[in-house]
Design a protein around this motif. Structure first.
Motif, PDB file in Angstrom:
ATOM      1  N   ALA A 195       0.826  -1.200   0.000  1.00  0.00           N
ATOM      2  CA  ALA A 195       0.000   0.000   0.000  1.00  0.00           C
ATOM      3  C   ALA A 195       0.862   1.253   0.000  1.00  0.00           C
ATOM      4  O   ALA A 195       1.869   1.318   0.714  1.00  0.00           O
ATOM      5  CB  ALA A 195      -0.916  -0.005   1.217  1.00  0.00           C
ATOM      6  N   SER A 196       0.463   2.227  -0.822  1.00  0.00           N
ATOM      7  CA  SER A 196       1.174   3.514  -0.835  1.00  0.00           C
ATOM      8  C   SER A 196       0.718   4.409   0.302  1.00  0.00           C
ATOM      9  O   SER A 196       1.373   5.391   0.628  1.00  0.00           O
ATOM     10  CB  SER A 196       0.933   4.229  -2.181  1.00  0.00           C
ATOM     11  OG  SER A 196       1.404   3.439  -3.249  1.00  0.00           O
ATOM     12  N   ILE A 197      -0.450   4.059   0.888  1.00  0.00           N
ATOM     13  CA  ILE A 197      -0.984   4.823   2.013  1.00  0.00           C
ATOM     14  C   ILE A 197      -1.303   3.831   3.126  1.00  0.00           C
ATOM     15  O   ILE A 197      -1.979   2.834   2.890  1.00  0.00           O
ATOM     16  CB  ILE A 197      -2.263   5.582   1.625  1.00  0.00           C
ATOM     17  CG1 ILE A 197      -1.994   6.488   0.430  1.00  0.00           C
ATOM     18  CG2 ILE A 197      -2.787   6.393   2.794  1.00  0.00           C
ATOM     19  CD1 ILE A 197      -3.243   7.147  -0.111  1.00  0.00           C
ATOM     20  N   ALA A 206       3.670  11.642  -3.784  1.00  0.00           N
ATOM     21  CA  ALA A 206       3.743  13.103  -3.861  1.00  0.00           C
ATOM     22  C   ALA A 206       2.383  13.691  -3.521  1.00  0.00           C
ATOM     23  O   ALA A 206       1.340  13.061  -3.753  1.00  0.00           O
ATOM     24  CB  ALA A 206       4.174  13.531  -5.261  1.00  0.00           C
ATOM     25  N   SER A 207       2.379  14.888  -2.958  1.00  0.00           N
ATOM     26  CA  SER A 207       1.127  15.464  -2.451  1.00  0.00           C
ATOM     27  C   SER A 207       0.082  15.619  -3.547  1.00  0.00           C
ATOM     28  O   SER A 207      -1.105  15.367  -3.313  1.00  0.00           O
ATOM     29  CB  SER A 207       1.422  16.819  -1.801  1.00  0.00           C
ATOM     30  OG  SER A 207       2.030  17.703  -2.734  1.00  0.00           O
ATOM     31  N   THR A 208       0.493  16.001  -4.755  1.00  0.00           N
ATOM     32  CA  THR A 208      -0.480  16.166  -5.849  1.00  0.00           C
ATOM     33  C   THR A 208      -1.099  14.832  -6.222  1.00  0.00           C
ATOM     34  O   THR A 208      -2.308  14.751  -6.469  1.00  0.00           O
ATOM     35  CB  THR A 208       0.206  16.766  -7.090  1.00  0.00           C
ATOM     36  OG1 THR A 208       0.947  17.914  -6.712  1.00  0.00           O
ATOM     37  CG2 THR A 208      -0.841  17.162  -8.119  1.00  0.00           C
ATOM     38  N   MET A 213      -5.837  11.237  -5.961  1.00  0.00           N
ATOM     39  CA  MET A 213      -6.414   9.918  -5.661  1.00  0.00           C
ATOM     40  C   MET A 213      -7.536  10.028  -4.634  1.00  0.00           C
ATOM     41  O   MET A 213      -8.557   9.350  -4.731  1.00  0.00           O
ATOM     42  CB  MET A 213      -5.321   8.969  -5.169  1.00  0.00           C
ATOM     43  CG  MET A 213      -5.720   7.506  -5.203  1.00  0.00           C
ATOM     44  SD  MET A 213      -4.309   6.421  -5.035  1.00  0.00           S
ATOM     45  CE  MET A 213      -3.861   6.736  -3.340  1.00  0.00           C
ATOM     46  N   LEU A 214      -7.337  10.903  -3.635  1.00  0.00           N
ATOM     47  CA  LEU A 214      -8.389  11.070  -2.627  1.00  0.00           C
ATOM     48  C   LEU A 214      -9.633  11.724  -3.228  1.00  0.00           C
ATOM     49  O   LEU A 214     -10.761  11.363  -2.877  1.00  0.00           O
ATOM     50  CB  LEU A 214      -7.851  11.914  -1.460  1.00  0.00           C
ATOM     51  CG  LEU A 214      -6.743  11.256  -0.629  1.00  0.00           C
ATOM     52  CD1 LEU A 214      -6.272  12.204   0.470  1.00  0.00           C
ATOM     53  CD2 LEU A 214      -7.235   9.940  -0.017  1.00  0.00           C
TER      54      LEU A 214
END
Length: 255
Positions: A195-197, A206-208, A213-214
């Motif tokens: 998982a990346s999160i 990266a924040s963007t 994705m959110l």
């Protein structure tokens, strides 16, 4: 203990367990959720496909995660919600609970299918194959079959009460596959990346990318809610067609 009917109706949540009370509320909420879904989807696609930077190792092909991850999350979450409504139906014998579970199933199946499809489209250039019998992929495929089995089972039984009970049992039994999907990358040595999160380590994106994705995940949420509400209204009309209030609405030309 009987629920209190004092105060505004919108504060009395028990009243919305009645199909007659829930039907008009669902009708008013559908445009709100559908409009919100379209807005989130437009913003998420713009951020994900036009603003977010390319990925160093995967190049532009990584952008499919903006569809793959939200649909995968929704496929798992919708099944958990289906199991919740199934428990409510078996415990409280509320008709609307079973209808909610059945209204969610087609959207859950769609999300699981899109998760598998986008995963295959990503896997071919990255792994060199469309499919492997990997623990994550296999358990997600099982989830897709659970959705199809739930839909087939509830629609194959003519008597509504029996169909509701059988579907509720299947939904509750099948929910144990969801943690298997989520933790499969930790429990087994799989080809699927981790998982990346995560709750423990936060995000490695990266924040963007993370925001895109959110936002796409919110779009999937809003769409799923709107589709469920629309479908449950159809189920209410089918199940409650013999009641006076449904006959009056049909006579008045309301949908």
């Amino acid at each position: 203990m009987k629920p209190s009917h004092n105060g505004p109706r919108w504060l009395n949540l028990f009243s919305f367990a009645s199909p007659m009370q829930f039907y008009p509320l669902a009708g008013r909420l559908i445009p709100l959720f559908m409009t919100t879904a379209l807005l989130f989807c437009a913003v998420g696609l713009w951020l994900g496909f036009a603003i977010a930077p390319g990925e160093a190792q995967q190049g532009e092909g990584y952008r499919i995660i903006f569809l793959h991850v939200p649909t995968s999350w929704m496929a798992m979450f919708i099944y958990i919600v289906m199991a919740f409504w199934s428990v409510m139906h078996l415990a409280l014998r509320t008709r609307l609970s079973a209808m909610m579970a059945q209204a969610l199933a087609p959207t859950g199946a769609l999300m699981a299918f899109l998760s598998l499809l986008t995963g295959a489209l990503w896997g071919k250039p990255m792994w060199g194959t469309w499919w492997v019998w990997d623990a994550r992929l296999t358990s997600m495929l099982l989830l897709f079959f659970l959705y199809l089995g739930f839909i087939a089972l509830t629609r194959s039984i003519d008597e509504p009460d029996r169909a509701d009970k059988a579907g509720s049992v299947l939904a509750i039994v099948g929910v144990f596959n969801v943690p298997v999907i989520y933790f499969s990358v930790k429990w087994w040595n799989t080809l699927h990346q981790g998982a990346s999160i995560s709750m423990e380590n936060g995000s490695s994106m990266a924040s963007t990318m993370l925001i895109a994705m959110l936002v796409m995940s919110l779009a999937a949420w809003m769409h799923s809610i709107a589709a469920c509400l629309s479908r449950v209204r159809t189920l209410i009309l089918q199940r409650e067609g013999h009641t006076r209030w449904v006959k009056e609405r049909i006579a008045q030309g309301e949908k």
